[in-house]
Design an enzyme around this catalytic site. Structure first.
Site, PDB file in Angstrom:
ATOM      1  N   CYS A 277      30.796  51.128  63.551  1.00 35.98           N
ATOM      2  CA  CYS A 277      31.671  51.343  62.342  1.00 35.98           C
ATOM      3  C   CYS A 277      31.427  50.106  61.579  1.00 35.98           C
ATOM      4  O   CYS A 277      31.747  48.810  61.830  1.00 35.98           O
ATOM      5  CB  CYS A 277      33.164  51.308  62.460  1.00 35.98           C
TER       6      CYS A 277
ATOM      7  N   CYS B 183      34.817  48.612  59.892  1.00 39.40           N
ATOM      8  CA  CYS B 183      35.839  47.938  60.645  1.00 39.40           C
ATOM      9  C   CYS B 183      35.702  48.106  62.062  1.00 39.40           C
ATOM     10  O   CYS B 183      34.677  47.634  62.485  1.00 39.40           O
ATOM     11  CB  CYS B 183      37.324  48.509  60.128  1.00 39.40           C
ATOM     12  N   SER B 184      36.334  49.218  62.775  1.00 41.59           N
ATOM     13  CA  SER B 184      36.268  49.316  64.231  1.00 41.59           C
ATOM     14  C   SER B 184      36.511  50.784  64.451  1.00 41.59           C
ATOM     15  O   SER B 184      37.238  50.880  65.809  1.00 41.59           O
ATOM     16  CB  SER B 184      36.986  48.414  64.932  1.00 41.59           C
ATOM     17  N   CYS B 185      36.236  51.700  63.815  1.00 39.13           N
ATOM     18  CA  CYS B 185      36.778  53.166  64.134  1.00 39.13           C
ATOM     19  C   CYS B 185      36.079  53.338  65.417  1.00 39.13           C
ATOM     20  O   CYS B 185      34.859  53.089  65.502  1.00 39.13           O
ATOM     21  CB  CYS B 185      36.301  54.013  62.876  1.00 39.13           C
TER      22      CYS B 185
HETATM   23 FE    FE Z   1      36.486  51.998  60.486  1.00 38.09          FE
END
Ligand code: FE
Length: 213
Positions: A110, A113-115
């Site tokens: 991602c 971010c950190s999906c």
């Molecule tokens: Fe994300």
């Protein structure tokens, strides 16, 4: 509610770059304000890290390896099958399964971010949220994979998938030939977290003493 990557990217620039620091700061503020109970937060993290965790994804991969009908459904009707099995919900509203083949290795990141597909993989590892991984996975995936110990032969292309809040990806790795003939339960032990992100390949289970990942 889908988040907006544009606003999020702007917000990120104002925050410390180290995700752990960011999380700790948020947790401290929310706890001081009496909005969250740290014990409840720990319980939720424990649930996703150890009980839900990557074992759900591993079970799906193992079943796909032994059952072509299930595999077809998992790839072509992912949301339907996950919903039927009760693995939908938070942080996994729309999951797409990408299948590794001899011609193509899939890698998930991602970039903003950190999906991550929480219901099938648990909480994302710290490196998945790092600035270095998020930028380099796209720019130099082959080099990043070498650093993870994964050598992709030159004839196999690498496809990088950028997760969003709307679409999260699960890699369906190829079954290692050494594991042919094993049953589904045994095969699940070959499927470690990283091979479902694309930064690893399935391998024989380690002993209980050495643990996973
Ligand atoms: Fe994300």
């Amino acid at each position: 509610m889908p988040h907006d990557h544009h606003d999020e990217a702007h917000a990120h620039a104002l925050l410390p770059s180290e995700p752990a620091l960011r999380v700790k700061a948020l947790e401290t503020i929310l706890t001081r304000k009496g909005l969250i109970d740290p014990a409840a937060v720990d319980a939720i993290i424990d649930l996703y890290e150890h009980k839900i965790g990557p074992r759900i994804g591993a079970g799906l991969v193992a079943r796909a390896w032994v059952d072509p009908g299930f595999k077809a459904q998992l790839v072509n009707n992912t949301d339907g099958i996950l919903s039927d099995l009760g693995f939908g919900g938070r942080q996994g509203e729309h999951i797409v399964v990408v299948e590794n083949t001899p011609d193509c290795h899939n890698l998930v990141v991602c970039t903003l971010c950190s999906c991550y597909p929480w219901p099938v993989l648990g909480v994302p590892p710290a490196w998945y949220k790092s600035d270095a991984y998020r930028s380099r996975a796209v720019r130099e995936p082959r080099t990043v994979l070498v650093e993870f110990g994964v050598i992709i032969p030159p004839e196999q292309s690498i496809r990088v998938w950028d997760s969003t809040a709307e679409i999260r990806y699960l890699v369906l790795p190829m079954q290692p030939t050494e594991s042919y003939g094993l049953d589904e339960a045994a095969l699940a032990g070959w499927v470690h977290r990283n091979c479902m992100i694309g930064t690893g390949l399935p391998s024989a289970p380690r002993t209980a003493a050495s643990g996973h990942d």
